[in-house]
Design a protein around this motif. Structure first.
Motif, short mmCIF file in Angstrom:
data_model
loop_
_atom_site.label_atom_id
_atom_site.label_comp_id
_atom_site.label_asym_id
_atom_site.label_seq_id
_atom_site.Cartn_x
_atom_site.Cartn_y
_atom_site.Cartn_z
N GLY A 71 -57.12 68.36 72.76
CA GLY A 71 -57.16 68.04 71.34
C GLY A 71 -57.75 69.12 70.47
O GLY A 71 -57.98 68.90 69.29
N PHE A 72 -58.00 70.30 71.04
CA PHE A 72 -58.57 71.36 70.23
C PHE A 72 -57.47 72.32 69.77
O PHE A 72 -56.47 72.54 70.46
CB PHE A 72 -59.63 72.13 71.01
CG PHE A 72 -60.85 71.31 71.27
CD1 PHE A 72 -61.69 70.94 70.24
CD2 PHE A 72 -61.13 70.87 72.56
CE1 PHE A 72 -62.81 70.16 70.48
CE2 PHE A 72 -62.25 70.09 72.80
CZ PHE A 72 -63.09 69.73 71.77
N GLU B 107 -59.90 67.07 61.80
CA GLU B 107 -59.60 68.48 61.57
C GLU B 107 -60.79 69.37 61.94
O GLU B 107 -60.64 70.39 62.62
CB GLU B 107 -59.22 68.70 60.11
CG GLU B 107 -58.81 70.11 59.79
CD GLU B 107 -58.56 70.36 58.31
OE1 GLU B 107 -59.07 69.57 57.49
OE2 GLU B 107 -57.84 71.33 58.00
N ALA B 110 -61.31 69.29 65.84
CA ALA B 110 -60.28 70.00 66.60
C ALA B 110 -60.40 71.50 66.44
O ALA B 110 -60.08 72.27 67.35
CB ALA B 110 -58.89 69.55 66.16
N TYR B 138 -63.55 61.71 67.35
CA TYR B 138 -62.26 62.35 67.55
C TYR B 138 -61.99 62.33 69.03
O TYR B 138 -62.81 62.80 69.83
CB TYR B 138 -62.29 63.79 67.01
CG TYR B 138 -61.02 64.56 67.29
CD1 TYR B 138 -59.80 64.14 66.75
CD2 TYR B 138 -61.03 65.70 68.08
CE1 TYR B 138 -58.63 64.85 66.99
CE2 TYR B 138 -59.87 66.41 68.33
CZ TYR B 138 -58.67 65.98 67.79
OH TYR B 138 -57.51 66.68 68.04
N ARG B 139 -60.88 61.75 69.42
CA ARG B 139 -60.52 61.58 70.83
C ARG B 139 -61.69 60.99 71.62
O ARG B 139 -62.09 61.50 72.68
CB ARG B 139 -60.11 62.92 71.43
CG ARG B 139 -58.90 63.49 70.68
CD ARG B 139 -57.93 64.10 71.62
NE ARG B 139 -56.69 64.40 70.92
CZ ARG B 139 -55.63 64.93 71.48
NH1 ARG B 139 -55.66 65.24 72.76
NH2 ARG B 139 -54.56 65.17 70.81
N VAL B 388 -55.33 65.86 63.01
CA VAL B 388 -55.81 67.19 62.65
C VAL B 388 -55.17 67.65 61.35
O VAL B 388 -55.83 68.18 60.46
CB VAL B 388 -55.49 68.18 63.79
CG1 VAL B 388 -56.01 69.55 63.45
CG2 VAL B 388 -56.11 67.68 65.08
N ASP B 392 -51.31 67.16 55.61
CA ASP B 392 -49.85 67.01 55.63
C ASP B 392 -49.48 65.54 55.73
O ASP B 392 -48.51 65.09 55.12
CB ASP B 392 -49.26 67.76 56.82
CG ASP B 392 -49.37 69.25 56.64
OD1 ASP B 392 -49.34 69.69 55.48
OD2 ASP B 392 -49.49 69.97 57.64
N THR B 427 -48.31 65.08 66.76
CA THR B 427 -47.89 65.26 68.15
C THR B 427 -49.15 65.21 69.00
O THR B 427 -49.85 66.19 69.15
CB THR B 427 -47.18 66.61 68.33
OG1 THR B 427 -47.88 67.57 67.54
CG2 THR B 427 -45.74 66.53 67.88
#
Lengths: 357, 428
Positions: A71-72, B107, B110, B138-139, B388, B392, B427
């Motif tokens: 995820g990076f 963002e 990541a 995040y995750r 992330v 957009d 994705t």
């Protein structure tokens, strides 16, 4: 001729040595000039040259767009050649680009035309001697003194749904929505803000026109309109063209007004600068640099064409006169005479114009 | 020509800010120990409440050797984010603790701009509202601690509803019904029925998500995959689209951000209004700025068949990857998210806390009567997509929703288009 020949000959006894002597003299001046200019050049290279090159380089790279399994973002940038450019012209992005290109061009043509007309009118008013002239001058210049973002906010309040524009017009127009109304609001705000700029430069031009010219025209019985067309316009044209050039270059980069007044991602008022900003804001610096480079090229081409086409008429006046006189008088002495002649020449031209009317 | 060069320069210069010096991978994303003590810096958006100084002074007086200096960034969220990013890109240690909007977590994490936080070092996490902690992850790894939260509320004209003899609505249908009854009153004839934030900006993403969630749909599912081309989502979107068509939502609402909407409500031009808790204090002002002071009430958002679902707002504090004195930074975050500090903050600023028990505090409930509906709103609130490329994603959502609301795209097509767009953006 008679004055210049001794000047040129005194230091050069033989005519064959003349060019050699001249070059060495030029070299010396050239070196001095280069020395004196080098700090400026250095600054220009640092603040203009390098960023442009760096942006050009950046536009060939992409970075931070891919994510690894945990995820990076994958670090580092990747050379992609002209991919950023080709992406701009393909598919949906292409449509968006051409729409922004059209908007930018449309704003430039419309706004500059309006601003020039109004600016000239303002200058003529400011130029007239009447009571309270200084107040009129100052008040006309106020819009130009306000930062664009602030004026965009002011107009945003004016144009909001329950704003004063709708109150005065007795309408319920939603100015910030897509469509002609948002385009119109930007044109109005831009014209309001920058017509004074043209007014200011034209006023400066007006003030260099000697009163005698107008007196001569009056004696010849010229009407107001023909005086304006045949005396004022030709004499103020150099100043006016510089003002218009500045405005064209400025408007091609228009960003803050549509962005603040109407908002981002609005198709009707999206300009090339906004596209570049939005890409950079998404940390896609490569594509952003590509947009900025395209805009840069567009602005440069427009400026070049403007100077070549229109500038040749006006600035050419000065440029063409010099070589002619140089040929006639020969050498550096010509310049002295040229300088002494200048005050006379406008009188001659204008007198001719006035007579014709 | 020189003008052209200099002029375009500004743009080019801004565009080349991303010059990557970041070849070297820091590689320390995992739960590294937070070490180092000493002075730190706290980067936060402009403090409009005026209370931040008090909060920081409280820390500084207790920790003279680990003083916190505040760097106030601009008021606009975009500008704050831009400054934090450019600071991270040059790996500067100028900012130690970052005050992040909830939607930036993914963002920043990541990109390894913020440090992963070891959960065992933050023992009070379980006392915060669970939905808010979700925004700081995040995750499934913790990167920040939620300090303020925010949830949407339904403001309504209590005086008019009482007069018409109707209860605050729990569903969209009830709201419509209540509206018809209220508008039968002579004094409410010209008022609009309902408005949220529908201008094309982040607020539209919030309102669109609420409509979709309120009808049982999702924009991005729990599995992280977009799933917006569904009958439920369509029903949600149609509530807004039909609202505009039927005039239940006034035409002007398409230009509303928070402030124009609030003004319309305060002017008495709206019967129902979806907005954030900050409106409560302003609409209740008795200095003449609000025409409806004492005449309005607050309820949880309505949904399609029952209570609605709010979109979660708020701010999380994170530690910059490139900061020095990370141990101090972690302590400062614990301090700011503590019950005592959060209580002091809400008392002064009315900013919604993340500390769950504060919502049940009787004194606070007396001072802020909206706390009960707000707690309900936040507890069931949904985060915006944790992606992330959030910028957009939100642009795509706004594009689709705006097209549907203004009638340029049929709602069904707007959602289908959005699904395609989101699938290519997300994705995972």
């Amino acid at each position: 001729m008679s004055t210049s020949a001794p000047v040129a000959q005194r230091p050069t006894p033989e005519p064959t040595k003349k060019p050699k002597r001249a070059t060495s003299f030029n070299e010396g001046t050239g070196r001095l000039a280069a020395g004196l200019l080098s700090p400026t050049m250095l600054v220009l290279v640092l603040v203009v040259g390098l960023p442009i090159l760096s942006a050009l380089r950046e536009s060939l790279y992409q970075s931070g767009q891919r994510i690894d399994e945990s995820g990076f973002i994958i670090q580092g940038s990747e050379f992609v050649g002209l991919e950023n450019y080709s992406a701009i012209f393909s598919g949906e992005t292409g449509e968006r680009f051409w729409n922004a290109f059209y908007n930018t061009t449309f704003f430039t043509v419309t706004c500059v035309l309006l601003e020039t007309t109004l600016g000239v009118a303002m200058a003529l008013v400011m130029h007239k001697a009447f009571k309270g002239r200084s107040i009129v001058r100052a008040s006309i210049l106020v819009p130009w003194a306000i930062p664009t973002v602030v004026s965009a906010l002011l107009w945003k309040w004016i144009f909001q749904a329950d704003g004063i524009a709708n109150d005065l017009l007795g309408t319920q127009i939603l100015w910030s929505t897509e469509g002609w109304q948002s385009v119109l609001s930007v044109i109005i705000a831009d014209t309001w803000k920058t017509a004074p700029f043209i007014g200011l430069l034209v006023l400066a031009g007006l003030q260099t026109i000697p009163d005698e010219v107008y007196e001569a025209a009056k004696v010849d019985g010229a009407k107001v309109w023909s005086t304006f067309i045949h005396i004022t316009m030709p004499l103020v044209k150099p100043a006016l063209l510089v003002a218009v050039l500045f405005r064209i270059l400025d408007t091609l980069r228009i960003f803050d007004l549509p962005f603040v007044l109407v908002g981002p991602n609005k198709e009707s008022v999206e300009t090339l600068s906004i596209l570049a900003y939005l890409e950079a804001n998404q940390t896609r610096y490569g594509p952003a640099a590509a947009y900025a480079t395209l805009l840069f090229i567009y602005v440069a081409v427009v400026a070049y064409v403007f100077v070549k086409l229109l500038g040749a008429d006006v600035f050419g006046d000065a440029i063409q006169r010099k070589p002619k006189k140089k040929n006639g008088n020969g050498g550096r002495g010509g310049r002295k005479q040229d300088a002494s002649k200048t005050p006379v020449s406008p009188g001659v031209t204008a007198g001719g114009g006035g007579g014709g009317a | 020509m020189a003008v052209a060069v200099v002029g375009s320069l500004a743009l080019l210069a801004s565009a080349c800010g991303g010059d990557d010096g970041s070849g070297g991978d820091s590689g320390s994303g995992g739960g590294t120990a937070l070490e180092g003590r000493g002075p730190i810096n706290f980067a936060t958006g402009k403090d409009t409440s005026g209370n931040l100084t008090n909060q920081v002074n409280a820390w500084n007086s207790q920790h003279p050797d680990e003083k916190v200096t505040v760097t106030e960034l601009p008021e606009s969220a975009d500008q704050q984010r831009a400054q934090m990013i450019s600071n991270a890109q040059i790996k500067s240690d100028a900012f130690s603790v970052l005050n992040l909007d909830v939607v930036w977590t993914a963002e920043f994490a990541a990109n390894r701009w913020i440090t992963e936080l070891p959960e065992d070092q933050f023992p009070d996490l379980n006392k915060l509202l669970p939905s808010t902690i979700d925004t700081a992850k995040y995750r499934d790894k913790l990167y920040a601690v939620p300090v303020t939260s925010d949830g949407g509320l339904l403001y309504y004209r209590k005086d008019l509803l009482d007069k018409a003899g109707v209860q605050p609505p729990k569903t969209w249908a009830e709201m419509q019904e209540a509206c018809t009854k209220v508008k039968a009153l002579p004094e409410a004839k010209t008022a609009g029925c309902y408005a949220g934030q529908f201008e094309k900006y982040e607020g539209l993403t919030v309102n669109f998500s609420e409509a979709v969630n309120g009808a049982g749909g999702v924009v991005v599912g729990d599995d992280g995959k977009p799933n917006v081309d569904t009958p439920e989502a369509l029903e949600g979107l149609n509530f807004l689209v039909e609202g505009f068509k039927s005039g239940m939502i006034p035409r002007a609402a398409i230009t509303y951000q928070e402030e124009p909407g609030r003004r319309a409500f305060q002017e008495g031009n709206l019967i129902f209004h979806r907005n954030w808790p900050y409106v409560y204090a302003l609409a209740g002002k008795t200095d003449g700025s609000s025409k409806i002071a004492g005449k309005f009430g607050v309820a949880a958002l309505p949904g399609k068949d029952g209570p609605g679902v709010s979109t979660l707002g708020g701010h999380n504090y994170a530690i910059s990857e490139f900061a020095k004195n990370k141990a101090t930074a972690a302590d400062f975050i614990k301090f700011m998210s503590s019950e005592e500090r959060q209580k002091a903050n809400i008392e002064k600023t009315s900013q919604a806390p993340t500390w769950a028990s504060l919502y049940d505090d009787p004194a606070l409930n007396k001072q802020f009567p909206y706390l009960a509906p707000l707690k309900a709103s936040i507890e069931t609130a949904k985060s915006r997509p944790k992606v992330v490329k959030y910028g957009d994603v939100t642009t795509a959502i706004q594009e689709a929703a705006y097209g549907a609301l203004t009638g340029t795209t049929p709602p069904k097509d707007a959602l289908a288009g959005l699904q395609t767009k989101l699938s290519s953006l997300i994705t995972q």
